[in-house]
Structures are given as structure tokens and as C-alpha cells.
Design an enzyme around this catalytic site. Structure first.
Site, PDB file in Angstrom:
ATOM      1  N   LYS A 122       0.336   4.762   1.726  1.00 32.34           N
ATOM      2  CA  LYS A 122       1.290   3.674   1.462  1.00 32.34           C
ATOM      3  C   LYS A 122       1.959   3.330   2.788  1.00 32.34           C
ATOM      4  O   LYS A 122       2.037   4.183   3.682  1.00 32.34           O
ATOM      5  CB  LYS A 122       2.348   4.140   0.456  1.00 32.34           C
ATOM      6  CG  LYS A 122       3.081   3.015  -0.212  1.00 32.34           C
ATOM      7  CD  LYS A 122       2.380   2.534  -1.469  1.00 32.34           C
ATOM      8  CE  LYS A 122       3.066   1.294  -2.031  1.00 32.34           C
ATOM      9  NZ  LYS A 122       2.523   0.900  -3.334  1.00 32.34           N
ATOM     10  N   ASP A 162       2.549  -4.973  -2.059  1.00 32.31           N
ATOM     11  CA  ASP A 162       3.518  -4.279  -2.923  1.00 32.31           C
ATOM     12  C   ASP A 162       4.765  -5.170  -2.880  1.00 32.31           C
ATOM     13  O   ASP A 162       4.643  -6.372  -2.580  1.00 32.31           O
ATOM     14  CB  ASP A 162       3.793  -2.854  -2.408  1.00 32.31           C
ATOM     15  CG  ASP A 162       4.621  -2.010  -3.377  1.00 32.31           C
ATOM     16  OD1 ASP A 162       4.081  -1.570  -4.400  1.00 32.31           O
ATOM     17  OD2 ASP A 162       5.838  -1.805  -3.131  1.00 32.31           O
TER      18      ASP A 162
END
Ligand code: NDP
Length: 449
Positions: A122, A162
Site C-alpha cells: 500500500k 484508494d
């Protein structure tokens, strides 16, 4: 386990969100460790809790006034034992290393559950795209990629979007990567359809969460048709969760952003949803404008002094938190239960606090944890990677069909894993155990590296 946990807390005392995500997994997998002494000898917990690599970097850019600004960039490459690192980029002022580490950690288990060959990672930045011009966002994305490009690649690490990273940002990031590497490869997912994107990728997380909810309901002989649903957020995940709920005959009465929420007693229908999509994705407006356009709806501003979010206090059957982490605390969970909610399905990552989850369990709610329920997004990202490698483009129905099947499989995997440890219908333990076992067994196969 307590020793491992306290060692990690001591070493990185400020990483609260990461500790929360880690604690949840450790609690779930305790019986697995007890049954497998080899895991302890091989220090699988210590290894899985430590990222394979963390990259932190300076992101300088020039704003529209000619002023130089500096943000911080992150990429946490958590685990690549079952495939290249895969996970989104988040641009939001609240981003810290702790947030990115918790998201990367969750991503490892989520990706494992999809059955596709994807490791977990991430990244992101504390850059706030809100209120910035397209030019500023482009210059920021280009500067961000000027460092990130050396750490990623179609067989190494494949980022996606995201919070704060949608089609516009993916485009700017991809453009700079292509220029720097002088190659056109599927290094990012969530790409536009014209240049390598997959149909259903924008819809996948929201649709997937609703498919997962349908599976949970089916176990109890129920359907989503005719239910009233609370949805938070108004971004990518929330929008497509609402679309699918409406498709299946449910009624949605709330949406929110960080400034407040709207309650629409009449229900958000397809036309109102189209307005929200235009408002949020094109005009980049705020959710309070919904109440100006539809006077039947009530807008309530976020009150930072309040110890709960009134959105969760409305009467409903199902709740789909689709905004951000820790948006449902214990008090909110109590309000959900009081208001008749029997199902909570997480579109967002870790939106429920541990206290809230305890309450769901105590009251026998159907609870779909994010790492299982919102895995549809990364699953279709995996399908985008497959299409890119084959230089093929699957039709909408085919991708949707595959998504639906993957969500069905994840649901069954969670149920079966939970049942093996005597935890009937405990999707949280089921998701953690199933994700964990696959990853640590791959780790053991590959030796101490
Ligand atoms: P978007 O940026 O499209 O939308 C985020 C929404 O959440 C906005 O309405 C935003 O409001 C709200 N929000 C963000 N931060 C906060 C906050 N601190 N407090 C209150 N509201 C907030 O992001 P996504 O829809 O893509 O992501 C939403 C959630 O889903 C995240 O937890 C993400 O990690 C998760 N997720 C996303 C996936 C995807 O494919 N996109 C895949 C799996 C999980 P505002 O505009 O005011 O910031």
C-alpha cells in the site's frame, strides 16, 4: 503472542492503526498457532508483521502561485510470497506511515483470499487533492512517480487507487511512469478503458461488498430486497455500493463525506445517485449540495465534539460503511443495533473499531469484515493485470460474473475456515485464518528470506 505484540508496540509506539490491525489478526489466529508448533519455531508472526520493504520519500511540487510545496510519499511492500505486491495509493492529509502499514498488512490477507496471485502493499501521501487545480494534481502525481517508478513494475509491485486517487490521478501517474521507463505495461490498475483498464473495475469494490452481503444474508435465508440500508462515504466505493443495492431492490437513505451526511427518508434512487456521481466525480463538490437539490433530504454537519456519528443512529436493516477507518465506534455500534441493523458489511478498510466489532458479535449481527467484503476491488485489479498480460479485453458481463464468483468463493472460504475452528458464521476469524494460513505456508515453502 503478547510478547510479540508488546515488542512491536515498544519499537513503533506511534503506529496505533497498525497495532489495531495486527492485534485483530493475532487474536483470530491464536488457535492456528496453538495447533501448529512449527509456526512458532519459524517465527511466522514476527515475519508477517514486518514489511519486506518500506520506502519513504520527499515529493516536491510547484503550486499555481509558483510556491514550492513538499509532501511525504510512502510505499510499504508488505509481502510478496504469493505474487507481486499489490495495493492502492491513498492521497489524504491524514496519511502517516502507521496508516499505510495497517492498510498494507490488511491487503496481504485480502489478496490471499481472492485466490489470485497477488502479494500485499500500500502507498500514498499526505497530499490533499481537495481544492487543488488539475495542474497542481498533475504536477504532484508526476513528482510522486519520479521516485516511485524505481520501486514498482508489472512483476514487482502494481499500485492502484484508494481514497483521493481516482481515474484522474491514475492517468497522471501512469503517464509519468510510461515516460520514465519508456514502456507501456500494466504497472497500475484502475486505468481508463482507452488505455488498458478493465470494465467493472470502478464498480468492483462497491458491487463486491453488496455481493458479499447477499451471501451472508442467504446463509440466514434472507435477501437484500426490501431492506433499508445506511451507506457512509460518497466516493468510489459508496457510489457503486448504492448502485448495486438499488439494482437488487434495496433502499438507501444516507451518504456522507468528511464534512457531514445526508439523510433522505424517500430513498436515494437512480436519478439521485447519478446526480451524486456527477457532483463528486466531475464537479468535485460536497455532499451538502445534495440537500440543496433535493429538499426532502436533511443535511447534518459533522460535529467534532460529538462522541458518535448520528448517521448510524437511523432505523435500518443493513449498514455499509464505505468512507474510512474507525468511522464506527462502540457507541455507533450500539446505535446501529438499537436502530434494527442486523448486517454490517465493510466497504471501507477497518471502519469498525474493536469495541464496535465486539458488540456486533455479542448481538449476533452478520459482520462482513473489510478484508473479505471489499476484496472485489483488488480482485478485479487482478483481472485487469491478467487482461493486460494477455493483451485482451473481457466484456462487462464476463468480468462481473467473475467478480460475483470470487465474492461467493471468499464468503465460502471464510465460513469454512471459521467452522474448522468452531467459530460458526464468524467471518472475521474466518477471513483472518484463511488469509493467514495460505500466506504463512507459502512463506515456509520459500525458506527464511
Ligand atoms: P474516495 O476518495 O473515492 O472516497 C472516500 C469517501 O470517504 C469520501 O466521501 C470522503 O469524504 C470520505 N472520507 C475520507 N476520509 C474521511 C474521513 N477521515 N472522515 C470522514 N469521511 C472521510 O475513496 P474510496 O471510495 O476509494 O475509498 C473508501 C474506503 O474504501 C477507504 O477505506 C478505502 O481504503 C476502501 N477501499 C477502497 C477500494 C477501492 O477500490 N477504491 C478497495 C478496497 C477498499 P471527503 O471527500 O470529505 O474526503
Amino acid at each position: 503472542m503478547e510478547q510479540i505484540m508488546s515488542g512491536i508496540i515498544q519499537r513503533d509506539a506511534h503506529e496505533r492503526e497498525f497495532h489495531q490491525a495486527l492485534r485483530e489478526v493475532l487474536d483470530s489466529v491464536k488457535p492456528v498457532i496453538d495447533r501448529n508448533p512449527e509456526y512458532r519455531k519459524q517465527a511466522v508472526l514476527e515475519r508477517i508483521a514486518e514489511p519486506e520493504r518500506v520506502v519513504m520519500f520527499r515529493v516536491p511540487w510547484v503550486d499555481d502561485q509558483g510556491q514550492v510545496r513538499v509532501n511525504r510519499g510512502f510505499r510499504v511492500e508488505m509481502s510478496s510470497v504469493i505474487g507481486p505486491y499489490k495495493g492502492g495509493l491513498r492521497f489524504h492529509p491524514s496519511v502517516t506511515l502507521s496508516i499505510i502499514k495497517f492498510l498494507a498488512f490488511e491487503q496481504v490477507f485480502k489478496n490471499s483470499l481472492t485466490t489470485l496471485a497477488m502479494g500485499g502493499g500500500k502507498g500514498g501521501s499526505d497530499f490533499n487533492p481537495k481544492g487543488k487545480s488539475d495542474g497542481e494534481v498533475m504536477r504532484f502525481c508526476q513528482s510522486f512517480m519520479m521516485e516511485l517508478f524505481r520501486h514498482i513494475g508489472p512483476n514487482t509491485d502494481v499500485p492502484a487507487g484508494d481514497i483521493g486517487v481516482g481515474a484522474r490521478e491514475i492517468g497522471y501517474l501512469f503517464g509519468m511512469y510510461r515516460k520514465l521507463r519508456n514502456e507501456f505495461t500494466g504497472v497500475l490498475t484502475g486505468k481508463s478503458l482507452n488505455w488498458g483498464g478493465s470494465l467493472i473495475r470502478p464498480e468492483a469494490t462497491g458491487y463486491g461488498a453488496v455481493y458479499f452481503a447477499c451471501e451472508m444474508l442467504a446463509v440466514r435465508g434472507q435477501t437484500i430486497e426490501g431492506t433499508t440500508c445506511l451507506v457512509s462515504g460518497s466516493g468510489n466505493v459508496a457510489q457503486y455500493a448504492v448502485e448495486k443495492i438499488l439494482d437488487l431492490g434495496g433502499r438507501v437513505v444516507t451518504l456522507s463525506d468528511s464534512s457531514g451526511y445526508i439523510y433522505d427518508e424517500e430513498g436515494i434512487d437512480a436519478e439521485k445517485l447519478a446526480y451524486v456521481m456527477h457532483l463528486k466525480n466531475v464537479l468535485r463538490g460536497r455532499i451538502h449540495e445534495y440537500a440543496d437539490k433535493y429538499p426532502g433530504a436533511v443535511y447534518t454537519e459533522t460535529d467534532p465534539e460529538l462522541d458518535h456519528n448520528p448517521l448510524w443512529a437511523h432505523r435500518a436493516d443493513c449498514a455499509f460503511p464505505c468512507a474510512t477507518q474507525n468511522e464506527i465506534n462502540e457507541k455507533d455500534a450500539a446505535n446501529l443495533i438499537k436502530g434494527g441493523v442486523t448486517l454490517v458489511c465493510e466497504g471501507a478498510n477497518m471502519p469498525s473499531t474493536p469495541g464496535a466489532i465486539d458488540l456486533y458479535m455479542e448481538h449476533g449481527l452478520m459482520f462482513g469484515p473489510g478484508k473479505a467484503a471489499n476484496a472485489g476491488g483488488v480482485a478485479v485489479s487482478g483481472l485487469e493485470m491478467a487482461q493486460n498480460s494477455m493483451r485482451l479485453h473481457w466484456p462487462r458481463e464476463e468480468v462481473d460474473q467473475r467478480l460475483r464468483q470470487i465474492m461467493k468463493n471468499i464468503h465460502k472460504t471464510c465460513l469454512d475456515a471459521a467452522a474448522r475452528y468452531g467459530k460458526e458464521e464468524d467471518y472475521l476469524d474466518g477471513a483472518n485464518i484463511a488469509g493467514f494460513v495460505k500466506v504463512v505456508n507459502a512463506m515456509l515453502d520459500q525458506g527464511v528470506v
